[in-house]
Scaffold this motif. Structure first.
Motif, short mmCIF file in Angstrom:
data_model
loop_
_atom_site.label_atom_id
_atom_site.label_comp_id
_atom_site.label_asym_id
_atom_site.label_seq_id
_atom_site.Cartn_x
_atom_site.Cartn_y
_atom_site.Cartn_z
N ALA A 77 -18.41 -55.15 18.79
CA ALA A 77 -18.23 -56.15 17.73
C ALA A 77 -16.97 -56.96 17.99
CB ALA A 77 -18.12 -55.45 16.38
N HIS A 78 -15.91 -56.28 18.41
CA HIS A 78 -14.63 -56.94 18.68
C HIS A 78 -14.81 -57.98 19.80
CE1 HIS A 78 -10.04 -56.41 18.66
NE2 HIS A 78 -10.31 -57.49 19.38
N GLU B 70 -17.49 -59.39 20.78
CA GLU B 70 -18.34 -60.46 20.27
C GLU B 70 -17.51 -61.50 19.51
OE1 GLU B 70 -22.52 -61.35 20.20
OE2 GLU B 70 -21.39 -59.71 21.10
N LEU B 71 -16.69 -61.02 18.60
CA LEU B 71 -15.88 -61.93 17.78
C LEU B 71 -14.91 -62.73 18.63
CD1 LEU B 71 -15.28 -59.50 14.81
CD2 LEU B 71 -16.41 -61.73 14.65
N LEU C 181 -16.13 -51.59 19.46
CA LEU C 181 -15.54 -52.40 20.51
C LEU C 181 -16.45 -53.60 20.82
CD1 LEU C 181 -12.92 -51.99 21.97
CD2 LEU C 181 -14.17 -50.92 23.85
#
Lengths: 877, 117
Positions: free
Chosen positions: A27-28, A30-31, A25
């Protein structure tokens, strides 16, 4: 299926998976944030927008968890964790709740185990539902219910409804077999059975074989099958026992086999006795001449029903009776063997089962009440949870989880109690209740306990749990809010619960009271003999005394020796102690003609001089036997009052003659008081005493001694004294006469003690219930009471008011309870003796007990209320 | 919420995820969400968090597989790819969907005609 498995696995790897998802989550986010930044958003705005886009991190997590694991399972775990936390916090309440549920469930599953063994579980035989008990028509006495051999043979030959008819000789005596080989001498009980008896029941010998046709002939080889218990105890489970010879009653007897451990004749057919030996009973002319001897069992043939068997046997019986005028007659009475075995104890067990059910209801009512009080104090906590978004269903489930956890813990405690209870019951060997030794907690009982625990939890948790959604959020969260409107309905429910507790307790108290009164009445029955300070010992003459003259010398010598012991007041001999043997002989008065219907029968007792005195049986008229009543002198007889009046109404029986048990006439020389010899509850009927020196028709000889010595001293003295006469006298079995009475009343005492225990438990619970409700209402009304005291109400007035409130509750309960008892007491009519089901004394006494207990339970909070300091009470408002 | 946006029908998200993985190959959650939004021409209201519930469901069913890898911005991320049984399921579901939408379409056409007469 795969996905279910995956879900279950996931549920157990919660922590790992949560951590993994956390990374994913992150990482998500962040993107997304980076994308938003590229679109020109400032840093914090970019992140906020990303979170919005995802729909909230917590929500995403929750969604993922839901899809991943077992959501209900998870939330149940959560509920459980929460439950344990709250229960630990309130240790007092928890302990109390577990304790009373435990006691209730322990009692329930113990009683269930007994009921299961005695009433529900099939008898330990092959296809027991096809086994039928075939009794004869006689109502009183074993002789009347048993059948002559000829009729049994007739049934075996002609009956189509039975694939087999067998039986045992009902007139065996406890300890009739003296074993003198292989160790110290010992008296064993043996029963003679027909050849097909074991195969009929579907029981195979564990070792060796059953009887052969040769062995079942009159005068055939002497053989025996021994019980598993005897084999283990005395022969150390020696596998080579088969074929060896034992010395029984000084005769060599060959052991042909050992019965399996599961076969316990005593438990089924003769509760409270242990049968050690089985020997063949010949169905011959000779045994036929003994009269009514056989207790019969039949196995229904395929296709036959109990009804057809009844019809057929009654015709066969009537034909056989008609065809043969010399026979005793046969009027078959059929019932299922299982009914015969559990028959007498059945009503008592049903009463106990209902009683334990009522106890459980009281337990539930009590706990409901406590939980309601708890929800009241936990209103704020519940309101906060609701405000934080806990659904109503979830809250209700939480409350139910709490109550079920409580009752499961109680169930675990109860199970321990049940293990203890059943094993102590199973070891009560003096209790003459069938199959009691087989009682234990089995799988069915385990399942029952578990179900009972869950059900109990649901029942007592339901009312409080359903109350939860009614709690008003707003009022509860306000500082002083008390949720007054819900308060009313809750108070109403709590009062109803207490009223029903009192009513249930009342029913149990009345039931127990009636049984206790019956028991007291039974114990008050004039037995006709005095068991205090008298004791008995088997002293059958051994084979060295074979002729009548030798035996008479033995009796004279034994009596002389025993009477010479200092402290012995009197001593006598008999072959039939009261409450033991059961038989009847014909006893026509000389010069009378009788029809078959009114032919006089009497219970015969072979006795020596001094027996009547040693037993404490009053001699009403005439004389006791003497040592001079011998075969050379005139045959004499002593009769009881009932028999004297029955045979010669309005005349003096002394000097008249009776043809007792044969054609020989005996002159009546004495009249004695009646003795309750069948059961304490049953009248004596005709009894007669035949001098021991004038007959050889004796199977056993019991010495009865009345003395001032304590039992062990007496036992030693008697054994020492008799040693020269009989060096092989078995050491055990010097019994006080009181044990005979104890054994006879044991089923009644068993029922009474259990029911009284339940009633006491119920009373305690009901008083706790009253106490809890009253003290709760007092604490709720602290301010009101403070105001009233400030306005000048006296302590007395306040106390009276609260006690009055208590008595109203108790009174309502008792009203319902008395009404219910009035109806239900009819159901235990068959267990009562000497009191009616509506015995006013019992009812009034129990009401008084309840009133007192209720008053005490209400007085404690009342006293507390009167000590409230008005200033403090008002300030705390 | 704007009226011209569509709510997702129950069960359609799983299908879209499968289709996305089928055409795009291995992808992480963000990539899948992006792609679905793009293809739908931003007409769908996609709460991106719900993607993960769908991914777990598909994984449990054995239709997709997951593997840890490194994302464009050098972070540890989980990459998903469609499995063989996933392709089969996709084909089956796509056909179902075609038939269903055809039926629904025909139903509305007839209804419109009927109303016109």
């Amino acid at each position: 299926m795969n996905s279910l498995l995956a879900r279950v696995l996931a549920a157990f790897r919660k922590k790992d998976l949560d951590r993994e998802f956390q990374d994913e989550l992150a990482a998500h986010v962040e993107l997304l944030t980076a994308e938003n930044r590229r679109a020109g958003m400032p840093e914090d705005e970019a992140r906020r927008a990303a979170l919005v886009k995802i729909g909230g991190l917590e929500a995403a997590r929750e969604l993922q968890r839901e899809a991943r694991g077992l959501p209900t399972f998870d939330s149940i775990l959560q509920d459980l964790r929460y439950t344990f936390r709250t229960l630990r916090k309130d240790a007092g309440f928890t302990t109390f709740a577990i304790l009373i549920v435990g006691l209730g469930i322990g009692a329930s599953s113990t009683i269930f185990s007994v009921v299961n063994t005695l009433l529900l579980r099939p008898l330990p035989f092959r296809d027991p539902a096809r086994l039928v008990w075939i009794a004869n028509s006689g109502e009183e006495g074993l002789s009347g219910q048993t059948t002559q051999v000829r009729y049994m043979v007739d049934l075996q030959e002609h009956s189509k409804s039975f694939s087999g008819v067998g039986g045992y000789m009902a007139f065996y005596g406890v300890g009739d077999n003296k074993l003198t080989s292989d160790g110290p001498p010992e008296r064993l009980s043996g029963v003679q059975v027909s050849r097909n008896f074991f195969s009929l029941l579907g029981v195979q010998p564990f070792l060796g074989r059953s009887f052969t046709a040769e062995e079942c002939k009159w005068g055939g080889p002497q053989v025996t099958l021994m019980s598993y218990g005897l084999w283990q105890r005395r022969f150390a489970s020696n596998a080579n026992i088969v074929g060896s010879k034992l010395l029984i009653n000084d005769k060599p007897v060959t052991v042909v086999g050992v019965m399996p451990a599961s076969f316990d004749f005593g438990a089924v057919f003769a509760p409270g006795t242990q049968i050690d030996l089985y020997s063949p009973f010949p169905l011959s002319k000779e045994t036929d001449a003994w009269g009514n001897t056989m207790a019969m069992i039949g196995r229904l043939s395929p296709g036959a029903s109990l009804a057809t068997a009844r019809a057929e046997t009654s015709i066969l019986g009537a034909l056989a009776t008609k065809a043969d005028k010399n026979g005793n007659g046969f009027e078959p009475r059929l019932r299922l063997l299982s009914e015969h075995v559990s028959g007498r104890i059945r009503p008592a067990l049903l009463v106990l089962a209902c009683a334990v059910g009522v106890v459980m209801l009281i337990v539930c009512a009590n706990l409901s009440n406590l939980l309601l009080a708890r929800t009241a104090t936990r209103q704020k906590e519940i309101a906060i949870r609701a405000a934080l978004g806990a659904g109503r269903g979830r809250l209700v489930r939480q409350m139910l989880t709490e109550s079920i956890v409580l009752s499961l813990c109680g169930g675990a405690l109860g199970l321990m109690l049940a293990f203890f209870g059943t094993s102590s019951l199973a070891h009560l060997q003096t209790l003459s209740i069938p199959l009691l030794e087989n009682v234990h907690v089995d799988i069915t009982a385990l399942a029952f306990t578990f179900l009972a625990a869950v059900l109990t939890g649901l029942v007592f948790g339901l009312v409080p749990a359903l109350h939860v959604p009614g709690i008003s959020l707003h009022d509860s969260l306000k500082e002083t809010g008390r949720g007054s409107s819900e308060g009313k309905s809750r108070t109403w429910i709590r009062k109803a619960l207490v009223i029903s507790e009192v009513a249930f307790a009342c029913v149990l108290l009345v039931g127990a009271g009636l049984l206790i009164r019956s028991f007291v009445r039974v114990m008050d029955v004039n037995l006709g003999f005095q068991p205090e300070r008298a004791a008995t010992l088997r002293i059958d003459p051994d084979s060295r005394y074979s002729t009548q003259a030798q035996q008479n010398t033995y009796y004279n010598e034994a009596l002389r020796l025993v009477r010479d012991i200092p402290g012995v007041q009197s001593a006598g001999l008999t072959d039939a102690l009261p409450l033991g043997r059961n038989r009847t002989w014909g006893a026509p008065a000389e010069g009378h003609n009788y029809t078959k219907e009114n032919f006089p029968l009497a219970f015969p007792r072979i006795a020596s001089d001094g027996y009547v005195h040693a037993m404490g049986i009053p001699l009403i008229a005439g004389r006791d036997f003497t040592a001079r009543d011998t075969p050379e002198s005139e045959p004499v007889i002593i009769v009881n009052q009932t028999m004297a009046a029955a045979l010669w109404p309005g005349e003096n029986a002394l000097g008249k003659r009776i043809g007792a048990g044969g054609n020989q006439f005996r002159r009546v020389v004495g009249i004695v008081g009646d003795v309750r010899h069948l059961a304490l509850e049953k009248n004596s009927g005709n009894e007669m005493y035949i001098p021991i020196r004038q007959t050889q028709d004796i199977q056993s000889v019991d010495l009865v001694v009345r003395s001032t010595l304590p039992l062990p001293a007496l036992a030693n003295a008697v054994r020492e004294t008799l040693r020269p006469l009989d060096p092989n006298l078995p050491a055990q079995e010097f019994r006080p006469l009181e044990t005979l009475v104890d054994k006879a009343v044991s089923p009644r005492r068993f029922t009474m003690i259990l029911l009284a225990g339940f009633a006491a438990f119920a009373l305690i619970l009901a008083s706790l219930g009253i106490y809890a409700v009253i003290s709760y209402s007092v604490s709720q009304r602290t301010q009101e009471i403070g105001i009233r005291m400030a306005l000048g109400a006296s302590t007395g007035e306040l106390q009276r008011g609260i006690v009055f409130q208590t008595m109203t509750l108790a009174g309502l309960g008792m009203l319902g309870g008395v009404a219910a008892s009035w109806i239900l007491a009819r159901a235990i009519q068959s267990l009562l003796f000497g009191v009616t089901a509506s015995d006013p004394f019992t009812f009034l006494l129990m009401l008084a007990v309840l009133t007192l207990v209720a008053a005490a339970a209400g007085y404690l909070p009342a006293r507390r209320a009167s000590r409230i300091d008005p200033v403090t009470a008002l300030r705390s408002a | 919420m704007p009226d011209d946006k569509l709510d997702l029908l129950q069960g359609t998200l799983d299908l879209m995820v499968l289709q996305t993985l089928d055409t795009m190959g291995s992808q992480h959650g963000y990539g899948i969400a992006r792609r679905i939004e793009q293809v739908s021409g931003d007409l769908l209201i996609l709460n991106q968090g719900t993607i993960y519930a769908s991914l777990v469901r598909l994984q449990h069913g054995g239709w997709i597989a997951a593997e840890w890898g490194t994302s464009e911005n050098n972070r540890r991320a989980k990459f998903y790819s469609i499995t063989r049984s996933g392709r089969k399921k996709l084909a089956r579901q796509a056909e179902n969907w075609d038939r269903l939408s055809a039926v629904i379409g025909r139903f509305f056409q007839t209804a419109a005609k009927g109303a016109g007469e």
